[in-house]
Structure formats: C-alpha cells, structure tokens
Design an enzyme around this catalytic site. Structure first.
Site, PDB file in Angstrom:
ATOM      1  N   TYR A  19     -37.716  66.354  37.554  1.00 48.16           N
ATOM      2  CA  TYR A  19     -38.361  66.025  36.282  1.00 48.16           C
ATOM      3  C   TYR A  19     -39.573  65.126  36.570  1.00 48.16           C
ATOM      4  O   TYR A  19     -39.447  64.132  37.303  1.00 48.16           O
ATOM      5  CB  TYR A  19     -37.350  65.323  35.364  1.00 48.16           C
ATOM      6  CG  TYR A  19     -37.968  64.880  34.063  1.00 48.16           C
ATOM      7  CD1 TYR A  19     -38.287  65.812  33.075  1.00 48.16           C
ATOM      8  CD2 TYR A  19     -38.264  63.549  33.825  1.00 48.16           C
ATOM      9  CE1 TYR A  19     -38.877  65.411  31.888  1.00 48.16           C
ATOM     10  CE2 TYR A  19     -38.847  63.142  32.645  1.00 48.16           C
ATOM     11  CZ  TYR A  19     -39.153  64.080  31.683  1.00 48.16           C
ATOM     12  OH  TYR A  19     -39.741  63.684  30.508  1.00 48.16           O
ATOM     13  N   LYS A  55     -32.052  65.207  25.073  1.00 44.32           N
ATOM     14  CA  LYS A  55     -32.021  66.663  25.147  1.00 44.32           C
ATOM     15  C   LYS A  55     -30.731  67.200  24.526  1.00 44.32           C
ATOM     16  O   LYS A  55     -30.529  67.046  23.337  1.00 44.32           O
ATOM     17  CB  LYS A  55     -32.220  67.110  26.596  1.00 44.32           C
ATOM     18  CG  LYS A  55     -33.326  66.331  27.347  1.00 44.32           C
ATOM     19  CD  LYS A  55     -34.720  66.557  26.790  1.00 44.32           C
ATOM     20  CE  LYS A  55     -35.754  65.559  27.321  1.00 44.32           C
ATOM     21  NZ  LYS A  55     -35.857  65.423  28.769  1.00 44.32           N
ATOM     22  N   ARG A  57     -27.900  42.961  22.432  1.00 41.24           N
ATOM     23  CA  ARG A  57     -28.359  43.514  23.713  1.00 41.24           C
ATOM     24  C   ARG A  57     -27.154  43.701  24.635  1.00 41.24           C
ATOM     25  O   ARG A  57     -27.056  44.658  25.386  1.00 41.24           O
ATOM     26  CB  ARG A  57     -29.415  42.613  24.372  1.00 41.24           C
ATOM     27  CG  ARG A  57     -29.769  43.122  25.760  1.00 41.24           C
ATOM     28  CD  ARG A  57     -30.998  42.490  26.434  1.00 41.24           C
ATOM     29  NE  ARG A  57     -31.412  41.214  25.946  1.00 41.24           N
ATOM     30  CZ  ARG A  57     -30.839  40.047  26.283  1.00 41.24           C
ATOM     31  NH1 ARG A  57     -29.806  40.002  27.102  1.00 41.24           N
ATOM     32  NH2 ARG A  57     -31.301  38.928  25.771  1.00 41.24           N
ATOM     33  N   ASP A 100     -28.500  63.924  37.923  1.00 46.48           N
ATOM     34  CA  ASP A 100     -29.108  64.079  36.600  1.00 46.48           C
ATOM     35  C   ASP A 100     -28.518  65.355  35.994  1.00 46.48           C
ATOM     36  O   ASP A 100     -28.842  66.465  36.422  1.00 46.48           O
ATOM     37  CB  ASP A 100     -30.634  64.175  36.752  1.00 46.48           C
ATOM     38  CG  ASP A 100     -31.355  64.292  35.412  1.00 46.48           C
ATOM     39  OD1 ASP A 100     -30.725  64.744  34.430  1.00 46.48           O
ATOM     40  OD2 ASP A 100     -32.553  63.960  35.358  1.00 46.48           O
TER      41      ASP A 100
HETATM   42  C1  LIG Z   1     -36.357  64.468  29.707  1.00 48.48           C
HETATM   43  C2  LIG Z   1     -35.725  64.308  31.037  1.00 48.48           C
HETATM   44  C3  LIG Z   1     -35.627  63.053  31.653  1.00 48.48           C
HETATM   45  C4  LIG Z   1     -36.212  61.800  31.043  1.00 48.48           C
HETATM   46  O1  LIG Z   1     -35.552  61.426  29.874  1.00 48.48           O
HETATM   47  P1  LIG Z   1     -36.272  60.685  28.617  1.00 48.48           P
HETATM   48  O2  LIG Z   1     -35.175  60.612  27.633  1.00 48.48           O
HETATM   49  O3  LIG Z   1     -37.439  61.516  28.220  1.00 48.48           O
HETATM   50  O4  LIG Z   1     -36.697  59.341  29.150  1.00 48.48           O
HETATM   51  C5  LIG Z   1     -34.989  62.973  32.878  1.00 48.48           C
HETATM   52  N1  LIG Z   1     -34.470  64.083  33.480  1.00 48.48           N
HETATM   53  C6  LIG Z   1     -34.556  65.295  32.916  1.00 48.48           C
HETATM   54  C7  LIG Z   1     -33.966  66.478  33.623  1.00 48.48           C
HETATM   55  C8  LIG Z   1     -35.179  65.460  31.691  1.00 48.48           C
HETATM   56  O5  LIG Z   1     -35.271  66.681  31.139  1.00 48.48           O
END
Ligand SMILES: *Cc1c(COP(=O)(O)O)cnc(C)c1O
Length: 379
Positions: free
Chosen positions: A98, A195, A46, A170
C-alpha cells in the site's frame, strides 16, 4: 462461537447502565471521580472509552486474538507497530505495498534510523537472505495492492519464529472472513478499518490485534502515549458495520468471482488479476490460506493503452471512480494516474502497474447491473 456469530456478538455485552442492546456512544473526554483516583475504570478518553473499548474487543474476537486496539487511521495503527522498534533495527517488507505504508516507512521511519528491505515474498525462501542480526520485524501485505499477489503467511511465520522476529500482517484486503493471520502464526494483525471492516465508506480508522499479553501491553502504552486514537462516534459506526461483515463479504466474493470470469472471457481484456482464477500464479496458496477470494479485481486491456483505460473508468456509471475500497458500493481506480502516479513509470511497471491497469473494488449491488456497466464502459 462461529465467525458469523462473532461479527454480531463477539466481545460484546449489553450496557450495564440501562441494558441498551446496542453499545451507547459515550461522547465524553473525561469521567467523574468520587475521590482522587476513585473512578469506575475510566479516567480520560485517550486512554479508555467504553465505546472504543467495546469495538476493540469486537476486533479481538473476529481475528481470534486476545487484545484489540483501535486507531484514528490504518496508518496510525502501522505507525504504532513501527514505534516498537529502535534506531538501527531492520524490517523486511512486501514490495507490492500500500502506497501510504511505503511512504511512512521510507519518508518518516528511515529518518529515524530504521532500515527497510522491500522484497517480493511469493517465494518465501528469499526472505532468509535479508535477515541480519538487526532484523526485528517482517511486514506482510496479502493479497497485495493492486496486483493481488498472495503470500504464504504460515511459511513466513516459521521463518519469523526460527529467527525470533515479529511478524505483522496487513489483513485489510482479506478481512478475518477470508483469512485469520494469528491462526497462521502471525504476531500482529493490522487493518485499515476504513475499508471492509467499516464497510460503508464513512469512517477512517485503523486496528491492531494480537494474542500475546506482553506485546499488547507495549502497544497499549504506545496507543496512549502517542495518542492516535479514534473517537466514540466512529467506534459506534464501525461496531454497526461489523455486524454485517460476513454477509457483505459473502456477496463481495460472489460478485468478485462473476466479474473476474466476465472480464477473463472479454475479447478486449488481456489479463485479469484475481486469486480465485486457477491460472493466477498464487492460486494454490490462496486456496489453502483463504476461505474465498474477495471482491478486489484488477485487469489490463489489450494493447495496454493509457487513454483507453482512462476512457473506461470515466464511462463507468455504477462503479464510482474513486480511491479506497471495501465499501458496499463498487469503486474503480486507475493506479497509474491515481494511487501510483508518484512512482516513475519504469518502477511501477516492474511490479505490473502498467498504463492500462484498472482496479475494481466490487461492491454488493446486483451483479447484472455491475456487468452491464462494465460491458458498456469497455465498449
Ligand atoms: C487504505 C490502506 C491502508 C491505510 O489505511 P488508512 O485507513 O487509509 O490510513 C493500509 N493498508 C492497506 C492495504 C490499505 O488498503
């Protein structure tokens, strides 16, 4: 080192045990000690794991940061940032956010006494109206989902610095190939690695990257204390995915451009949202801030008919109807019935999520096949 070299070598070294060129998968939870406390830097996975640590230094390298942290999902990474705060603190956030981030902020952290202001940030001046003595954090998502608004990170970082606030960005949609928020003055970069960074729709993971040592120490403490880490197998898959990030992104951008132009000239399409189009309202800042404009394209059909949008996404054959984005394969989504279905119609339409809006994550297939697929589906 240039970016296209960093995706392959950044933060990496050959395995000291046998010289393996690729980082081995250290599928272990614990590490032998010769005497209590006598270990080789690893005690428990961890806290530290060699495969995860190799990935974390790769993250730091590609974002021009100093410290990288990997988490079990993008939301777990955002959750770690929010744990820097205390009850009574306030956050100013992008409004076209998001959905999962919005849910985390409003359904979990509001209960812990943190106050959120959701505002449009295309006009950065507006942010100053919401700063109070309790404001601690500005949360920015750019380009936004699904409307592709582009927000000026450098202008907001000036506001954040003048008011001693943390700025977190983000960077999931853009990736460091297109924009590097730490270079534009942000304190924290966050990714849904699920992504583009992973890039193959086979891993759920999140990341944070920072420059500041003291901030990194706080986040490492939270990562270990809360424990939302990712496993060694997933770390390996993302290390592999990262090596082609620059090549994939180049093709995502080329295909994104061709599809945005195709849709823009299509008689049945009313409007196309892609920051690379000169008529996009934030095109100038996108041009200044981003290297190219990415593979996310949204559009609405003439007449704005809900049933017609459903028919189009159902008719697509190469584009898969699915949530998520950023993989090598093309995906299509209908926000009004999928990601944004829980938001009341009047509310979602205020931000542009109308009944016929379709969002494409344009993959890296042959562009002729993608355009032929859209042509037959739109009809
Ligand atoms: C998918 C996404 C998230 C969340 O991420 P996860 O890996 O699904 O927890 C946050 N911000 C954006 C812009 C996203 O596309």
């Amino acid at each position: 080192m240039k970016f296209n070299t960093k995706t392959i070598h950044g933060g990496q070294h050959h395995d000291p045990a046998y010289g393996a060129v690729m980082q081995p998968i250290y599928q272990t939870s614990t590490y032998a000690q010769s005497t209590p406390g006598g270990h080789k830097g690893y005690e428990y996975s961890r806290t530290h794991n060699p495969t995860r640590n190799a990935l974390e230094s790769a993250f730091a390298s590609i974002e021009n940061g100093k410290h990288g942290l990997a988490f079990g999902s993008g939301l777990a990474a955002i959750d770690a940032v929010l744990k820097l705060l205390q009850p009574g603190d306030e956050v100013i956030s992008t409004n076209d956010l998001y959905g999962g981030t919005y849910r985390l902020f409003t359904k979990i952290y509001e209960n812990f006494g943190i106050k959120f202001h959701f505002i449009g940030m295309e006009n950065t001046k507006k942010i100053e109206d919401y700063i109070t003595p309790n404001t601690r954090l500005i949360w920015v998502e750019t380009p936004t989902n699904p409307m592709m608004n582009v927000i000026d990170i450098r202008a907001i970082s000036t506001i954040a610095k003048n008011n001693k606030l943390l700025l977190a960005v983000d960077n999931t949609f853009a990736t460091p190939y297109l924009q590097q928020p730490l270079e534009l003055g942000a304190d924290i970069v966050m990714h849904s690695v699920t992504k583009y960074l992973g890039g193959h729709s086979d891993v759920v993971m999140g990341a944070l990257i920072v420059k500041d040592d003291a901030l990194a120490e706080k986040l490492y403490f939270i990562q270990n204390a809360s424990g939302a880490v990712c496993g060694p197998q997933d770390s390996f898959l993302v290390l592999r995915g990262l090596k082609t990030l620059h090549v994939r992104m180049q093709r995502h951008c080329e295909n994104g451009r061709a599809i945005a132009q195709f849709l823009n000239n299509h008689p049945k399409i009313e409007k196309v949202y892609w920051p690379g189009l000169p008529e996009h309202p934030n095109h100038d800042i996108a041009k200044a801030q981003m290297k190219d404009f990415g593979g996310m394209v949204s559009f609405v059909t003439k007449g704005n008919n809900y049933a017609e949008a459903i028919r189009i996404v159902e008719n697509l054959k190469i584009f898969t109807l699915a949530e998520s984005l950023g993989g090598v394969e093309s995906l299509a989504g209908h926000p009004a019935s999928m990601t944004h279905a829980s938001i009341p119609k009047e509310e979602r339409e205020k931000t542009g999520v109308v009944d016929s809006l379709i969002r494409l994550s344009v993959g890296i297939e042959d562009i002729d096949d993608l355009i032929a697929d859209l042509t037959q589906a739109i009809g």
